[in-house]
Motif scaffolding. Structure first.
Motif, PDB file in Angstrom:
ATOM      1  N   THR A  40      52.176 -16.978  35.864  1.00 41.97           N
ATOM      2  CA  THR A  40      53.086 -16.781  36.831  1.00 41.97           C
ATOM      3  C   THR A  40      52.425 -15.452  37.696  1.00 41.97           C
ATOM      4  N   GLY A  41      53.408 -15.100  38.608  1.00 40.47           N
ATOM      5  CA  GLY A  41      52.659 -13.795  39.319  1.00 40.47           C
ATOM      6  C   GLY A  41      52.217 -12.407  38.429  1.00 40.47           C
ATOM      7  N   ASP A  42      53.034 -12.465  37.338  1.00 42.09           N
ATOM      8  CA  ASP A  42      52.975 -11.383  36.549  1.00 42.09           C
ATOM      9  C   ASP A  42      52.496 -11.335  35.149  1.00 42.09           C
ATOM     10  N   ALA A  43      51.976 -12.585  34.708  1.00 46.49           N
ATOM     11  CA  ALA A  43      51.683 -13.161  33.344  1.00 46.49           C
ATOM     12  C   ALA A  43      51.065 -14.090  33.218  1.00 46.49           C
ATOM     13  N   TRP A  60      50.694  -9.718  29.674  1.00 46.04           N
ATOM     14  CA  TRP A  60      51.205  -9.214  30.975  1.00 46.04           C
ATOM     15  C   TRP A  60      50.288  -8.741  32.153  1.00 46.04           C
ATOM     16  N   LYS A  61      50.517  -8.896  33.195  1.00 44.63           N
ATOM     17  CA  LYS A  61      49.843  -8.247  34.338  1.00 44.63           C
ATOM     18  C   LYS A  61      48.289  -8.650  34.434  1.00 44.63           C
ATOM     19  N   GLU A  63      44.681  -9.764  36.129  1.00 41.98           N
ATOM     20  CA  GLU A  63      44.075  -9.321  37.465  1.00 41.98           C
ATOM     21  C   GLU A  63      43.806 -10.829  38.212  1.00 41.98           C
ATOM     22  N   GLU A  67      45.131 -16.421  44.036  1.00 42.88           N
ATOM     23  CA  GLU A  67      46.729 -16.335  44.117  1.00 42.88           C
ATOM     24  C   GLU A  67      47.664 -17.529  43.520  1.00 42.88           C
ATOM     25  N   GLN A 231      65.139 -10.017  28.604  1.00 42.80           N
ATOM     26  CA  GLN A 231      63.700 -10.127  29.251  1.00 42.80           C
ATOM     27  C   GLN A 231      63.041 -11.612  29.152  1.00 42.80           C
ATOM     28  N   VAL A 235      62.037 -14.607  31.766  1.00 41.10           N
ATOM     29  CA  VAL A 235      60.859 -15.294  31.719  1.00 41.10           C
ATOM     30  C   VAL A 235      60.804 -17.011  31.522  1.00 41.10           C
TER      31      VAL A 235
END
Length: 289
Positions: A40-43, A60-61, A63, A67, A231, A235
């Motif tokens: 996903t965009g953050d994990a 998490w997060k 780099e 995209e 949370q 997710v």
């Protein structure tokens, strides 16, 4: 295609955590024996199931280097190769540095390449085959939906409240595994029973063994536990696959009859799948059946 970078230590920890739950591929369970990765965009999530347990680890997060990253599946044997090749140094200082350095993950439709990158400690690269995507409906167990069911909030007096939990030191609890195997070699189970306010937990194995271990639980902050579960629900909700609609044969025949009537009258028929079932929209008068 997937192109991203994540800390080496986080990547290795995620694989190590979920691998024991991947199950074994057999004639009866042909879809097991894999670890699934969801992006996903953050994990980056790694998850799997052996049908008895489910496990999901989050990195998490990451780099992102691309995209439009896609998810992918790796066979258990390939995950084991990754863990064998990418090992942290034995000394504490070198290990901490290695774990903080980035790991690059590149995939295409057929393979994954994992490379140790970084300015301080660059290292090895390994390319492995991916499990080919399934044709048609995805038949792998919907781990996200199974976990969501367990995370359904319990309510007390009209308000959401997280369930309380025992907190037991895992290495200490593992000392009872020998007893579990001795008294139940085919299905080694233990039963944990909270006893009174003495912060102790009974460990029971059938009617042949009893022991005790300390309950390390402190005063539970239910608001914090609720936040954690909330949370995870956020997710897992988009990760669930849409439910398949199961329509009885008798209903299919009724649908056909209604559709034929609508078309004969110059109208059109639209079938909609809703959480409550299948709805027929008759275009000519807007009514639903």
């Amino acid at each position: 295609m997937t192109k991203l970078e994540i800390p080496r230590g986080k990547f290795r920890a995620a694989l190590t955590a979920v691998l024991p739950h991947a199950g074994r591929q057999t004639d009866d369970t042909p879809l097991l024996g894999r670890v699934r990765f969801h992006v996903t965009g953050d994990a980056l999530y790694a998850y799997c199931t052996d049908l008895g347990t489910q496990a999901l680890a989050a990195i998490w997060k990451p780099e992102f280097l691309r995209e439009d990253a896609d998810g992918f599946d790796l066979a258990v044997g390939e995950v084991k190769k990754l863990l064998q090749v990418f090992r942290a140094p034995s000394t504490e200082a070198a290990r901490e540095m290695w774990e903080r350095q980035p790991m690059r993950v590149d995939t295409d439709t057929k393979s994954i390449t994992v490379t140790e990158t970084g300015d301080i400690i660059a290292g090895q690269s390994l390319t492995l085959p991916l499990i080919e995507a399934q044709d048609g409906d995805d038949a792998y167990p919907d781990v996200a939906r199974l976990l969501m069911a367990a995370l359904a909030p319990s309510t007390a007096s009209g308000s959401t409240r997280a369930l309380d939990a025992l907190v037991v030191d895992l290495p200490t609890l593992s000392k009872f595994s020998a007893a579990a195997k001795a008294f139940g070699p085919d299905w080694p189970l233990v039963r944990l029973v909270q006893v009174g306010p003495a912060e102790q937990v009974l460990v029971e194995i059938g009617d042949e063994f009893i022991g005790m271990v300390r309950d390390n639980r402190m005063a539970q902050d239910y608001d914090v536990l609720d936040q954690v579960h909330t949370q995870w629900r956020k997710v897992l909700t988009p990760m669930q696959r849409p439910k398949r609609a199961h329509v009885p044969t008798s209903m299919v025949e009724q649908f056909k009859a209604v559709a034929g009537t609508a078309l004969a009258d110059g109208g059109a028929t639209v079938f909609r799948i809703t959480p409550d079932g299948v709805v027929i929209d008759l275009d000519d008068d807007g009514s639903d059946e």
